[in-house]
Design an enzyme around this catalytic site. Structure first.
Site, mmCIF file in Angstrom:
data_model
loop_
_atom_site.group_PDB
_atom_site.id
_atom_site.type_symbol
_atom_site.label_atom_id
_atom_site.label_comp_id
_atom_site.label_asym_id
_atom_site.label_seq_id
_atom_site.Cartn_x
_atom_site.Cartn_y
_atom_site.Cartn_z
ATOM 1 N N LYS A 174 20.766 -45.996 -25.514
ATOM 2 C CA LYS A 174 20.166 -45.166 -24.470
ATOM 3 C C LYS A 174 18.846 -44.584 -24.974
ATOM 4 O O LYS A 174 18.781 -44.016 -26.060
ATOM 5 C CB LYS A 174 21.124 -44.043 -24.078
ATOM 6 C CG LYS A 174 22.452 -44.559 -23.527
ATOM 7 C CD LYS A 174 23.405 -43.438 -23.190
ATOM 8 C CE LYS A 174 23.795 -42.616 -24.401
ATOM 9 N NZ LYS A 174 24.889 -41.650 -24.113
ATOM 10 N N THR A 206 19.751 -32.172 -16.804
ATOM 11 C CA THR A 206 20.254 -33.442 -17.333
ATOM 12 C C THR A 206 21.521 -33.252 -18.155
ATOM 13 O O THR A 206 21.896 -34.128 -18.931
ATOM 14 C CB THR A 206 19.182 -34.112 -18.208
ATOM 15 O OG1 THR A 206 18.794 -33.201 -19.258
ATOM 16 C CG2 THR A 206 17.965 -34.510 -17.387
ATOM 17 N N GLY A 208 25.071 -33.512 -19.335
ATOM 18 C CA GLY A 208 26.174 -34.416 -19.057
ATOM 19 C C GLY A 208 25.780 -35.840 -18.711
ATOM 20 O O GLY A 208 26.629 -36.630 -18.286
ATOM 21 N N THR A 209 24.515 -36.200 -18.905
ATOM 22 C CA THR A 209 24.095 -37.563 -18.548
ATOM 23 C C THR A 209 24.835 -38.615 -19.375
ATOM 24 O O THR A 209 25.226 -39.661 -18.848
ATOM 25 C CB THR A 209 22.580 -37.737 -18.731
ATOM 26 O OG1 THR A 209 22.204 -37.275 -20.032
ATOM 27 C CG2 THR A 209 21.813 -36.971 -17.681
ATOM 28 N N GLY A 210 25.025 -38.360 -20.679
ATOM 29 C CA GLY A 210 25.699 -39.346 -21.522
ATOM 30 C C GLY A 210 27.152 -39.527 -21.149
ATOM 31 O O GLY A 210 27.642 -40.660 -21.031
ATOM 32 N N CYS A 211 27.844 -38.412 -20.939
ATOM 33 C CA CYS A 211 29.250 -38.479 -20.517
ATOM 34 C C CYS A 211 29.367 -39.217 -19.191
ATOM 35 O O CYS A 211 30.239 -40.084 -19.004
ATOM 36 C CB CYS A 211 29.821 -37.068 -20.353
ATOM 37 S SG CYS A 211 29.673 -35.995 -21.781
#
Length: 265
Positions: A174, A206, A208-211
């Site tokens: 990412k 932004t 929590g974008t990875g989760c």
């Protein structure tokens, strides 16, 4: 409703990341979310104030009950704070036969707080990565796992190759932490690579974008999508969730997880 996803991760009291974001993303995309809570956090949009790990035996019990009764088409892991928790999760998944496994190597919160013990990194590399169907590190996490500097897209490819060498079957690097007007993510597999790009959205919302991305991918895999298609749908879902974020909180606010109404391609 199609696709059962077991999520093993930490809880976010603010609702923007962790288990809460995972459940919202899977539900929005038409899947069924189950959880094994691995840690409790006290946090808001400004950062994590405290973390309380869940005893490994209780994590294992949550996993066993979900898998034995309802079953799972995919598993997603997030915050696994200690070596003991990682070992427990791997042992249960290995014993019961894990379906597709998406590993989000959560190490640092948006506000900069470390969420993974230093000694847990080597355990994750040795035990968790070799059973991962798909690994989803950002550039900071990739550097922590590989020791490689990740500043360019070519660096992302090199780090992904190193992570494939650790046993992961596919790696989604990412690029959101890299500067520039375009965000580039790269999916690398032994068969080749796929690149996903989007204009950078100028926003602080932004959290929590990875989760969210990892759970959206796990939902796609649970529904029978191949990895490139699952990533493409998840990538588009997260971009719209960022673009339409509600603006809650005074720090890094949550996404709009509820925007999807037609979840299947």
């Amino acid at each position: 409703m199609r696709g059962r996803v077991l999520i093993i991760a930490g809880s976010d009291s603010g609702g923007g990341a962790g288990i809460q974001a995972d459940i919202k993303a899977v539900t929005a995309l038409g899947g069924y979310a189950m959880t094994a809570v691995a840690a409790l956090t006290a946090q808001d949009t400004h950062g994590v104030r405290a973390v309380m790990p869940v005893p490994p035996d209780f994590i294992a019990l949550q996993m066993r009950l979900c898998l034995a009764d309802i079953g799972a088409d995919a598993v997603k892991t997030g915050m696994l704070a200690s070596p003991e928790i990682i070992e427990t999760v791997v042992a249960v998944l290995t014993e019961l036969g894990a379906p597709a496994l998406v590993v989000d190597p959560v190490m640092v919160a948006k506000g900069g707080q470390r969420l993974l013990e230093d000694r847990a990194v080597s355990v994750a590399i040795e035990r968790l990565l070799p059973i991962a169907t798909l690994l989803t590190p950002n550039t900071v996490e990739a550097t922590a796992l590989t020791g490689l500097a990740v500043d360019s897209v070519d660096d992302m490819r090199r780090a992904a190759d190193r992570l494939l060498g650790f046993g992961a079957r596919a790696v989604l690097m990412k690029g959101g932490h890299r500067a520039g007007p375009v965000v580039t993510d790269v999916l690398v597999t032994p068969m080749g690579e796929h690149t996903y790009t989007a204009p950078r959205i100028d926003t602080v919302h932004t959290h929590g974008t990875g989760c969210t991305l990892a759970s959206a991918i796990a939902c796609g895999l649970a529904q029978g999508l191949d990895a490139p298609t699952a990533v493409a749908r998840a990538h588009a879902y997260v971009q719209e969730a960022i673009r339409t974020a509600p603006g809650f909180g005074g720090g890094h606010g949550p996404l709009n997880h509820a925007h999807t109404v037609r979840p299947f391609p």
